[in-house]
Design an enzyme around this catalytic site. Structure first.
Site, short mmCIF file in Angstrom:
data_model
loop_
_atom_site.label_atom_id
_atom_site.label_comp_id
_atom_site.label_asym_id
_atom_site.label_seq_id
_atom_site.Cartn_x
_atom_site.Cartn_y
_atom_site.Cartn_z
N GLY A 90 -5.52 -7.14 -10.61
CA GLY A 90 -5.48 -8.60 -10.45
C GLY A 90 -5.04 -9.09 -9.08
O GLY A 90 -4.68 -10.25 -8.93
N LYS A 91 -5.10 -8.23 -8.07
CA LYS A 91 -4.67 -8.67 -6.72
C LYS A 91 -5.51 -9.84 -6.23
O LYS A 91 -4.98 -10.78 -5.65
CB LYS A 91 -4.79 -7.51 -5.69
CG LYS A 91 -3.86 -6.34 -5.95
CD LYS A 91 -3.96 -5.30 -4.85
CE LYS A 91 -5.36 -4.78 -4.63
NZ LYS A 91 -5.92 -4.04 -5.79
N THR A 92 -6.82 -9.77 -6.45
CA THR A 92 -7.67 -10.86 -5.97
C THR A 92 -7.41 -12.13 -6.77
O THR A 92 -7.28 -13.22 -6.21
CB THR A 92 -9.16 -10.46 -6.08
OG1 THR A 92 -9.35 -9.26 -5.35
CG2 THR A 92 -10.06 -11.53 -5.51
N LYS A 105 -9.08 -10.04 3.69
CA LYS A 105 -9.29 -8.74 3.05
C LYS A 105 -9.61 -7.80 4.22
O LYS A 105 -10.77 -7.70 4.64
CB LYS A 105 -10.45 -8.82 2.05
CG LYS A 105 -10.71 -7.55 1.29
CD LYS A 105 -9.83 -7.38 0.07
CE LYS A 105 -10.09 -6.05 -0.61
NZ LYS A 105 -9.25 -5.81 -1.77
N GLY A 113 -4.41 -6.25 0.16
CA GLY A 113 -4.64 -4.84 0.45
C GLY A 113 -5.73 -4.27 -0.45
O GLY A 113 -6.11 -4.89 -1.46
N ASN A 135 0.96 -9.81 -14.32
CA ASN A 135 -0.40 -10.24 -14.67
C ASN A 135 -0.85 -9.57 -15.97
O ASN A 135 -0.98 -8.34 -16.03
CB ASN A 135 -1.35 -9.88 -13.51
CG ASN A 135 -2.72 -10.48 -13.72
OD1 ASN A 135 -2.87 -11.51 -14.37
ND2 ASN A 135 -3.73 -9.84 -13.16
N HIS A 136 -1.09 -10.39 -16.97
CA HIS A 136 -1.49 -9.87 -18.29
C HIS A 136 -2.97 -9.54 -18.29
O HIS A 136 -3.80 -10.38 -18.64
CB HIS A 136 -1.14 -10.88 -19.38
CG HIS A 136 0.33 -11.00 -19.62
ND1 HIS A 136 1.02 -10.19 -20.50
CD2 HIS A 136 1.26 -11.81 -19.07
CE1 HIS A 136 2.31 -10.50 -20.50
NE2 HIS A 136 2.48 -11.49 -19.64
N1 ATP Z 1 -4.94 -12.51 -15.98
C1 ATP Z 1 -6.16 -12.00 -16.19
N2 ATP Z 1 -6.83 -12.25 -17.34
C2 ATP Z 1 -8.05 -11.73 -17.56
N3 ATP Z 1 -8.71 -10.95 -16.71
C3 ATP Z 1 -8.10 -10.66 -15.54
C4 ATP Z 1 -6.81 -11.15 -15.22
N4 ATP Z 1 -6.48 -10.71 -14.00
C5 ATP Z 1 -7.51 -9.98 -13.56
N5 ATP Z 1 -8.48 -9.94 -14.48
C6 ATP Z 1 -9.79 -9.24 -14.38
O1 ATP Z 1 -9.52 -7.88 -14.07
C7 ATP Z 1 -10.45 -7.40 -13.11
C8 ATP Z 1 -9.68 -6.93 -11.88
O2 ATP Z 1 -9.05 -8.07 -11.27
P1 ATP Z 1 -9.03 -8.21 -9.71
O3 ATP Z 1 -10.40 -8.04 -9.16
O4 ATP Z 1 -8.29 -9.45 -9.36
O5 ATP Z 1 -8.16 -6.91 -9.36
P2 ATP Z 1 -7.83 -6.28 -7.94
O6 ATP Z 1 -6.48 -5.67 -8.04
O7 ATP Z 1 -8.05 -7.29 -6.91
O8 ATP Z 1 -8.95 -5.13 -7.83
P3 ATP Z 1 -9.38 -4.33 -6.50
O9 ATP Z 1 -8.45 -3.16 -6.40
O10 ATP Z 1 -10.79 -3.93 -6.82
O11 ATP Z 1 -9.29 -5.26 -5.33
C9 ATP Z 1 -11.41 -8.56 -12.82
O12 ATP Z 1 -12.55 -8.44 -13.63
C10 ATP Z 1 -10.60 -9.78 -13.21
O13 ATP Z 1 -11.42 -10.86 -13.59
MG MG Z 2 -9.32 -7.23 -5.28
#
Ligand code: ATP
Ligand code: MG
Length: 225
Positions: free
Chosen positions: A16-18, A39, A118, A177-178
């Site tokens: 969920g970083k993004t 990014k 990151g 983040n859930h």
């Molecule tokens: N609170 C939430 N509720 C539901 N789905 C979520 C939640 N947070 C993240 N997600 C989903 O989980 C997936 C990963 O989230 P996100 O892309 O933000 O992660 P990330 O850490 O940025 O990944 P990466 O390492 O690829 O950059 C996405 O499909 C996103 O929509």
């Molecule tokens: Mg991301």
């Protein structure tokens, strides 16, 4: 006033970083007129609105309130959705941390707040020798840790905390983040993390199938406002 810059890392890839970076940009935009996401290294492109793009870069741009040159907010864009060091080798690219830092410094002159996402987890390799932690250290920014609440996250969170501390970096805050609605004992896990992490809990993000940043409340430290 000096530009506020933060480095967002996570307990793993896909935690969920993004999501959090975009929500943080929105929360910061209540206090700063020009907020921008960065990014530095994006691995994985797909066709978005007819252009081969990275979805994180697109999401961060959508959450930014000022347009900047693309070579500054995403200096390294790699086609393959694999670890950056492998994606870079496949593309014949060398990731140069000094260049990424120079791009970030340039962004700081264009914005009031910069949120740097990151790649992957904190120790993700950027080359055979360097990792995302080396980038965080070279940027010398306060770190925000996103804990994706799922089985295994307590170990991942403690390991990441140790790695952040070992680099002499400051953990400025963390976000719970859930990501897994079926996770058992969510509140017990949260209680453990609250007890172990000294830095402020900036937000608890519920599982939201469709992101709704307006429904989130961030406890932003006063010095970020
Ligand atoms: N609170 C939430 N509720 C539901 N789905 C979520 C939640 N947070 C993240 N997600 C989903 O989980 C997936 C990963 O989230 P996100 O892309 O933000 O992660 P990330 O850490 O940025 O990944 P990466 O390492 O690829 O950059 C996405 O499909 C996103 O929509
Ligand atoms: Mg991301």
């Amino acid at each position: 006033m000096k530009t506020l810059s933060l480095f967002v890392t996570g307990t793993d890839t896909g935690v969920g970083k993004t999501r959090v970076s975009a929500a943080l940009l929105q929360a910061l935009s209540a206090h700063h007129s020009r907020v921008v996401g960065m990014k530095p290294v994006a691995a994985g492109t797909e066709l978005i609105n007819g252009v081969m793009s990275n979805e994180d870069v697109v999401a961060l741009r959508a959450a930014s309130t000022c347009a900047v040159p693309p070579e500054l907010d995403n200096p390294v864009l790699l086609p393959d959705p694999v670890s950056p060091h492998i994606a870079a080798a496949r593309a014949g690219v060398k990731i140069d941390i000094a260049h990424l830092v120079a791009c970030h410094r340039a962004l700081e002159t264009l914005a009031d707040a910069v949120v740097v996402e990151g790649a992957g987890g904190f120790l993700v390799p950027l080359s055979d020798l360097e990792t995302g932690a080396d980038l965080a250290q070279a940027l010398a920014l306060p770190v925000v840790l996103v804990v994706g609440l799922r089985l295994g996250c307590l170990n991942h969170a403690l390991l990441t905390l140790e790695a952040i501390q070992a680099r002499g970096l400051t953990l400025a805050g963390w976000v719970a983040n859930h990501v897994d609605p079926a996770m058992l004992a969510q509140q017990d896990n949260l209680a453990f993390l609250r007890q172990k992490i000294q830095a402020p809990l900036l937000a608890t993000i519920p599982y939201q199938r469709v992101p709704d940043p307006d429904a989130l409340r961030f406890n932003l430290p006063l010095e970020w406002q």
